[in-house]
Design a protein around this motif. Structure first.
Motif, PDB file in Angstrom:
ATOM      1  N   TRP A 169       6.916  -3.828   4.876  1.00 24.42           N
ATOM      2  CA  TRP A 169       6.862  -2.378   4.641  1.00 24.42           C
ATOM      3  C   TRP A 169       5.433  -2.053   4.302  1.00 24.42           C
ATOM      4  CZ3 TRP A 169       5.779   1.431   1.134  1.00 24.42           C
ATOM      5  CH2 TRP A 169       6.450   2.637   1.258  1.00 24.42           C
ATOM      6  N   SER A 171       2.562   0.677   3.237  1.00 23.28           N
ATOM      7  CA  SER A 171       2.415   1.952   2.551  1.00 23.28           C
ATOM      8  C   SER A 171       1.085   2.584   2.896  1.00 23.28           C
ATOM      9  CB  SER A 171       2.480   1.722   1.040  1.00 23.28           C
ATOM     10  OG  SER A 171       1.975   2.837   0.357  1.00 23.28           O
ATOM     11  N   ARG A 193      18.158   5.336  -3.620  1.00 20.56           N
ATOM     12  CA  ARG A 193      17.817   6.465  -2.775  1.00 20.56           C
ATOM     13  C   ARG A 193      16.706   6.057  -1.803  1.00 20.56           C
ATOM     14  NH1 ARG A 193      13.423   9.069  -4.101  1.00 20.56           N
ATOM     15  NH2 ARG A 193      14.177  11.104  -3.461  1.00 20.56           N
ATOM     16  N   PRO A 194      16.609   6.794  -0.709  1.00 19.06           N
ATOM     17  CA  PRO A 194      15.537   6.479   0.229  1.00 19.06           C
ATOM     18  C   PRO A 194      14.178   6.804  -0.365  1.00 19.06           C
ATOM     19  CG  PRO A 194      16.658   8.479   0.860  1.00 19.06           C
ATOM     20  CD  PRO A 194      17.456   7.883  -0.259  1.00 19.06           C
ATOM     21  N   ILE A 195      13.197   6.109   0.113  1.00 18.48           N
ATOM     22  CA  ILE A 195      11.868   6.342  -0.407  1.00 18.48           C
ATOM     23  C   ILE A 195      11.054   7.094   0.640  1.00 18.48           C
ATOM     24  CG2 ILE A 195      10.687   4.275   0.471  1.00 18.48           C
ATOM     25  CD1 ILE A 195       9.608   3.939  -2.398  1.00 18.48           C
ATOM     26  N   ALA A 196      10.264   8.016   0.198  1.00 22.03           N
ATOM     27  CA  ALA A 196       9.442   8.772   1.130  1.00 22.03           C
ATOM     28  C   ALA A 196       8.124   8.059   1.299  1.00 22.03           C
ATOM     29  CB  ALA A 196       9.216  10.177   0.599  1.00 22.03           C
ATOM     30  N   SER A 265       4.045  12.996   5.286  1.00 24.22           N
ATOM     31  CA  SER A 265       5.167  12.212   4.770  1.00 24.22           C
ATOM     32  C   SER A 265       6.352  12.250   5.720  1.00 24.22           C
ATOM     33  CB  SER A 265       5.597  12.757   3.411  1.00 24.22           C
ATOM     34  OG  SER A 265       4.561  12.582   2.481  1.00 24.22           O
ATOM     35  N   PHE A 266       6.995  11.123   5.863  1.00 23.15           N
ATOM     36  CA  PHE A 266       8.226  11.028   6.624  1.00 23.15           C
ATOM     37  C   PHE A 266       9.226  10.229   5.806  1.00 23.15           C
ATOM     38  CE2 PHE A 266       4.970  11.626   9.763  1.00 23.15           C
ATOM     39  CZ  PHE A 266       5.527  12.507  10.670  1.00 23.15           C
ATOM     40  N   PRO A 267      10.430  10.700   5.694  1.00 27.64           N
ATOM     41  CA  PRO A 267      11.428   9.910   4.970  1.00 27.64           C
ATOM     42  C   PRO A 267      11.995   8.842   5.882  1.00 27.64           C
ATOM     43  CG  PRO A 267      12.379  11.964   5.681  1.00 27.64           C
ATOM     44  CD  PRO A 267      10.955  11.993   6.118  1.00 27.64           C
TER      45      PRO A 267
ATOM     46  N   MET B  17      10.459  20.341   3.612  1.00 30.64           N
ATOM     47  CA  MET B  17      10.691  18.934   3.297  1.00 30.64           C
ATOM     48  C   MET B  17       9.427  18.289   2.719  1.00 30.64           C
ATOM     49  SD  MET B  17      11.407  15.674   5.676  1.00 30.64           S
ATOM     50  CE  MET B  17       9.651  15.374   5.660  1.00 30.64           C
ATOM     51  N   ILE B  24       8.073   9.259  -4.435  1.00 35.15           N
ATOM     52  CA  ILE B  24       7.871   8.124  -5.331  1.00 35.15           C
ATOM     53  C   ILE B  24       6.432   7.671  -5.161  1.00 35.15           C
ATOM     54  CG2 ILE B  24       8.501   5.743  -5.828  1.00 35.15           C
ATOM     55  CD1 ILE B  24      11.290   6.364  -4.796  1.00 35.15           C
TER      56      ILE B  24
END
Lengths: 269, 170
Positions: A169, A171, A193-196, A265-267, B17, B24
């Protein structure tokens, strides 16, 4: 360790084996304690500031003993000891990743502006490639605040880690097109929860051709089918037309390079 | 742009969005204690320069101009506020209020905090302190070189460290 070192001060002899063993055990249990702490969600290493990801997993005992001896000399002279010996640093990373894997928490090499050295068969990327797919994920940090203007390190980190390690992953970096997208979807922490992520789907950013890393990198095989280099890949015909290619900075290229927003940002779910 | 006007954007759903999804911060470091709030030049926000180049020259950069514009909006100041006026206003804010303003607009769900930087224990807040500013409790990222340092030193304290891998942050 201080207790072990002290009797040797002022002498010409040092039995390094027990010191090394003691250090290994002490480090292992300390990392275990950290991993059991429910507030600790990951291990991070700044070893890349020194050697990039050229972290050996086959560490010779002779090199380790030499590192201990050097620390002993520094300790004996009363100076501040620095953990700056490659064998010892490599061992610390290896122990940490083993502990991280056993507790299912990520290990995070902080990708710095050190160029990646040529990785050989003993390097960490090969080692990670042999790990179980359900082992602890590797989260390569290359956050925008540290590395704005230095995208080449983020670019080189992704192909080194992600294809080899399913749990990878990245970042804050721009992922080359050839890195499979689904691998970007995991959450590196224990959150439900999902992380953005601030990853973008942009391909490679302009590389600085003046750097030694870039000069070597453009000559390496890039195409998965015919091993054409980045310089040759436009004519090899194996790259999908819509896949943008890496761009290299030049006065002309700089004018044509679109401005990229590193904070887009993309989730990922 | 801090948040913009949803009605004026081309892709309102995407805008909503991007600017409203709690984030986080997966690579944070602790905030300074109030006593050390001026330990570093505020211009370090926009430049990695040091000395006079930071405090005098960097204020004329595009990055600084943009920061001045955005921070003026953050603090509710006039759009023509200068950098010096902005700093003066910021210095006059109570530290807790200043921190609260910044965290509130960042919309952070939680922090993953690396508190292994050298000097953190003296000049920065404990990681639990950050819970006041986020929705979910702060989590730690353990820096393994610091753990190794403590192992070699044989003491749980991080003071008087014998071993350090610390390199000044870029």
């Amino acid at each position: 360790m201080e207790k072990i070192l002290t009797p040797h001060l002022g002498t010409d002899t040092l039995d390094v084996a027990p010191i090394l063993s003691k250090f290994h055990d002490s480090l292992y249990y300390a990392l275990e304690a950290e991993a059991r702490n429910p507030d600790v969600v990951a291990f991070k290493s700044v070893v890349c500031y020194r050697t990039g990801l050229d972290i050996s997993t086959f560490i010779s005992q002779a090199s380790l003993k030499f590192s201990i001896l050097e620390i002993f000399k520094t300790y004996q002279s009363g100076e501040k000891v620095r953990l700056c010996y490659k064998a010892l640093n490599d061992m610390v990373v290896q122990v940490a990743l083993e502990v991280a894997a056993s507790h299912d928490i990520p290990g995070k090499p902080h990708i710095s502006d050190n160029y990646l050295a040529d990785l050989d068969n003993s390097s960490i990327s090969h080692w990670l490639g042999r790990q179980r797919s359900d082992a602890a994920p590797i989260l390569a940090i290359a956050d925008a605040s540290d590395h704005q203007g230095l995208p080449k390190h983020q670019v080189c980190a992704a192909p080194c880690i992600l294809p080899l390690y399913p749990g990878g992953w990245i970042s804050g970096c721009h992922i080359p097109e050839r890195v499979p997208r689904p691998r970007l979807g995991m959450s590196p922490d224990r959150a439900s929860r999902p992380i953005a992520s601030d990853c973008t789907t942009e391909p490679c950013l302009p590389l600085d051709r003046s750097s030694p890393w870039s000069r070597n990198e453009v000559k390496k095989p890039f195409c998965d089918k015919c091993s054409s280099s980045v310089q040759q890949i436009r004519s090899c015909g194996h790259v999908r037309p819509h896949v943008p290619l890496p761009r290299f900075s030049s006065p002309l290229a700089a004018r044509n390079t679109p401005k990229l927003n590193q904070h887009t940002s993309f989730p990922f779910y | 742009m801090l948040d913009g006007e949803p009605s004026s954007v081309k892709y309102p759903d995407l805008h909503r969005m991007v600017f409203n999804l709690p984030a986080i911060d997966n690579h944070a470091h602790p905030i300074l204690k109030e006593a050390h709030r001026d330990a570093f030049a505020f211009e370090g926000l926009v430049s990695e320069a040091q000395g006079v180049a930071l405090t005098e020259d960097s204020v004329r950069t595009v990055a600084n101009m943009r920061a001045t514009k955005e921070l003026s909006k953050l603090f509710g100041l006039d759009v023509n506020t200068t950098w010096e006026e902005l700093k003066e206003h910021r210095n006059g804010l109570p530290y807790s209020e200043l921190t609260g303003i910044c965290f509130e607009h960042a919309k952070l769900q939680t922090l993953l905090l690396d508190d292994g930087l050298s000097g953190v224990e003296e000049s920065a807040e404990n990681y639990r302190t950050h819970d006041h500013f986020t929705t979910s409790p702060t989590k730690r990222i353990a820096r393994i070189e610091v753990v190794a340092e403590v192992s070699i030193r044989g003491s749980p304290s991080r003071d008087e460290s014998l071993i350090s891998l610390e390199i000044p942050r870029r």
